[in-house]
Scaffold this active site. Structure first.
Site, PDB file in Angstrom:
ATOM      1  N   HIS A   2       1.584  -1.062   0.055  1.00 29.19           N
ATOM      2  CA  HIS A   2      -0.537   0.235  -0.095  1.00 29.19           C
ATOM      3  C   HIS A   2       0.848   1.189  -0.058  1.00 29.19           C
ATOM      4  O   HIS A   2       1.336   1.237   0.676  1.00 29.19           O
ATOM      5  CB  HIS A   2      -0.839   0.352   0.959  1.00 29.19           C
TER       6      HIS A   2
ATOM      7  N   SER B 133      -7.238   4.851   8.696  1.00 25.81           N
ATOM      8  CA  SER B 133      -7.606   4.678   8.050  1.00 25.81           C
ATOM      9  C   SER B 133      -6.557   3.346   6.543  1.00 25.81           C
ATOM     10  O   SER B 133      -7.211   2.593   6.227  1.00 25.81           O
ATOM     11  CB  SER B 133      -7.709   6.058   7.402  1.00 25.81           C
TER      12      SER B 133
ATOM     13  N   ASP C 280     -13.751   2.902   7.640  1.00 30.07           N
ATOM     14  CA  ASP C 280     -13.231   3.521   7.273  1.00 30.07           C
ATOM     15  C   ASP C 280     -13.601   4.556   5.791  1.00 30.07           C
ATOM     16  O   ASP C 280     -13.359   6.032   5.942  1.00 30.07           O
ATOM     17  CB  ASP C 280     -12.273   3.222   5.950  1.00 30.07           C
TER      18      ASP C 280
ATOM     19  N   LYS D 102      -8.243  -0.480   6.745  1.00 27.67           N
ATOM     20  CA  LYS D 102      -8.743  -1.647   5.741  1.00 27.67           C
ATOM     21  C   LYS D 102      -7.626  -2.472   5.321  1.00 27.67           C
ATOM     22  O   LYS D 102      -8.255  -3.692   4.950  1.00 27.67           O
ATOM     23  CB  LYS D 102      -8.879  -0.547   4.468  1.00 27.67           C
TER      24      LYS D 102
ATOM     25  N   ARG E  89     -13.426  13.157   6.301  1.00 25.67           N
ATOM     26  CA  ARG E  89     -12.457  13.496   6.318  1.00 25.67           C
ATOM     27  C   ARG E  89     -11.804  14.739   5.259  1.00 25.67           C
ATOM     28  O   ARG E  89     -11.146  15.721   5.222  1.00 25.67           O
ATOM     29  CB  ARG E  89     -11.577  12.794   6.785  1.00 25.67           C
TER      30      ARG E  89
HETATM   31  N1  URA Z   1      -4.748   6.990   1.705  1.00 30.36           N
HETATM   32  C1  URA Z   1      -5.431   6.127   3.078  1.00 30.36           C
HETATM   33  O1  URA Z   1      -5.746   5.199   2.603  1.00 30.36           O
HETATM   34  N2  URA Z   1      -6.053   7.174   4.003  1.00 30.36           N
HETATM   35  C2  URA Z   1      -5.886   8.506   4.529  1.00 30.36           C
HETATM   36  O2  URA Z   1      -6.515   8.767   5.265  1.00 30.36           O
HETATM   37  C3  URA Z   1      -4.493   8.614   3.405  1.00 30.36           C
HETATM   38  C4  URA Z   1      -4.530   8.244   2.583  1.00 30.36           C
END
Ligand code: URA
Length: 459
Positions: A85, A186, A164, A190, A171
């Protein structure tokens, strides 16, 4: 328990209990707590931060807010399912290159990717610049596809970590994205809900990344690595530079073209044509994924295997297999240099105009501000300001020069591919502002050119 009291407690900077965190995450996920109350709490968290305990409770509550992906049917003895990620950036096409490479080398990957928002791009959008590519296949089909071909690349599912998804949307409109605690919870919620054994994070740092300096990037990396390890999911983070856009192209279809060119490299072009920053990040991330998957402990050997995998054409074959499996359209194109026809993805790349941007003065390019280039992409329609905005896949930038390159006044630094002249005018101001050229000694410019883009590894 009342949401009002939870908000007030955090507003005073006091520590929330596990029960209070569970209460608000469950209530919000089910739709029982309104957006305005959660927005207020998120702002209080943004300002006052979370303790380590609160952060862990929040991440686990979010990870458990809807279903978890069950990848047990993909498991093999001695092998691990690894997810990768990136915390995002401009020109970041690493996932699109790394996944076919590692899949061709035997790593199984079931990857969910997000869309671009604001000045940062998203892998899901880039994939949709391939005609027909279906990013929304059901999770069960995605797992079957991994069994068949070793890889799938789909969009974030509503069924995974719903809290999320809902929180991120809030957000995004309430100026509460830039918080290390909220970013860490966040991303890790996930990732933990995606059912993988191990997680490799690419934490980007620089103007085009969420983290603007190395100290914050290390803090975010350390926070996420600790959460993952605490959850029993081995997690590592590679901190990479996002000071300038990654690679040569920025945009959707144009980045896909760079991916194709990279995966089609022969030995010579892998040395000479591919952008050094992109190559360095791709090789590092792919080598660590192979190691974490249990397929090779020696990072240098893994890099040699990656090199062979690309130049043998196996990585490109896997890329085409992935596209075809998800309904992407491909046509055969004759390639002079290999003297044969090769399948080529059909891209949504028909733009009307092309303009070259020239150096204003002679000297060395000392910086190309990636945030400004990301903003310029949004101006010409290649990114979105609001989630529901349509994007133009065909527009983008192709850089001929990058940081550390010497230019004479009038040399072309980049090409802008666009469809709307008014939008181009808006973008032009950002582009002009983004590029800084100075007179400097050759030693200093070499230093700039050869600077590593791998800044740290946190494990
Ligand atoms: N990527 C995400 O998945 N969440 C965030 O808060 C910032 C970047």
């Amino acid at each position: 328990m009342r949401m009002y009291d939870v908000i007030e407690k955090k507003r005073y900077g006091r520590e929330l209990t596990k029960e209070e965190i569970d209460f608000f995450v469950k209530g919000f996920s089910k739709g029982d707590i309104p957006d305005y109350q959660v927005s207020a709490l998120l702002m209080a968290i943004c300002i006052n931060g979370l303790t380590k305990e609160e952060l862990v409770h929040l991440t686990f509550a979010m990870a458990n807010s809807s279903g978890k992906l069950d990848l047990s049917s993909l498991k093999e003895p001695g092998r691990y399912i690894v997810d990768k990620h990136s915390t995002g950036g401009v020109g970041d096409k690493v996932t699109l290159i790394v996944l076919p490479i590692v899949a061709a080398l035997g790593v199984k990957v079931c990857k969910m990717s997000g869309r671009g928002l604001g000045y940062t791009g998203g892998t899901a959008d880039k994939l949709e610049s391939i005609v027909g590519y279906n990013i929304n296949i059901p999770l069960e089909d995605a797992i079957e596809q991994v069994k068949d071909i070793g890889v799938c690349l789909i969009s974030q599912s509503d069924k995974i970590a719903i809290a999320d998804k809902k929180m991120y949307a809030l957000r995004d409109t309430t100026a509460t994205v830039e918080s290390i605690d909220l970013i860490a919870s966040s991303i890790m919620s996930k990732k933990l809900a995606s059912g993988v054994d191990k997680i490799l994070l690419d934490v980007t740092v620089g103007s085009g990344a969420f983290m603007k300096n190395i100290d914050d990037a290390r803090k975010l990396a350390r926070t996420m690595v600790d959460i993952g390890n605490l959850a029993g999911v081995e997690t590592k983070a590679i901190i990479t530079s996002m000071a300038e856009p990654l690679g040569k192209n920025v945009g959707n279809a144009v980045e896909l073209k760079e991916v194709i060119e990279f995966l089609l490299s022969d030995e010579e072009s892998l040395y000479s044509n591919t952008s050094n920053d992109l190559k360095e990040v791709v090789f590092e991330i792919a080598a660590y994924m192979i190691k974490m998957a249990g397929l090779g402990d020696d990072i240098n050997q893994n890099k040699k295997d990656i090199f062979r995998c690309i130049v043998s054409g196996k990585a490109y074959e896997k890329f085409i297999e992935l596209i075809l499996a998800q309904d992407g359209q491909v046509c055969d194109v004759y390639m002079d240099w290999v003297e044969k026809e090769l399948p080529m993805p059909i891209l949504k790349d028909s733009a009307n105009y092309l303009k070259e941007i020239h150096a204003q003065n002679t000297g060395v390019i000392v910086s190309i501000d990636s945030k400004k280039i990301g903003e310029a992409l949004v101006c010409i329609g290649g990114g979105r300001i609001r989630k529901e905005d349509e994007i133009d896949y065909s527009v983008g930038f192709e850089f001929l020069k990058k940081t550390g390159d010497f230019v004479n006044a009038g040399d072309t630094i980049l090409k802008v591919i666009y469809n709307d002249k008014e939008k181009f005018d808006l973008a032009f101001e950002y582009i002009e502002d983004a590029i800084v050229i100075e007179n400097m000694l050759p030693e200093v410019s070499n230093e700039l050119k050869n600077k590593s883009h791998i800044l740290d590894i946190v494990e």
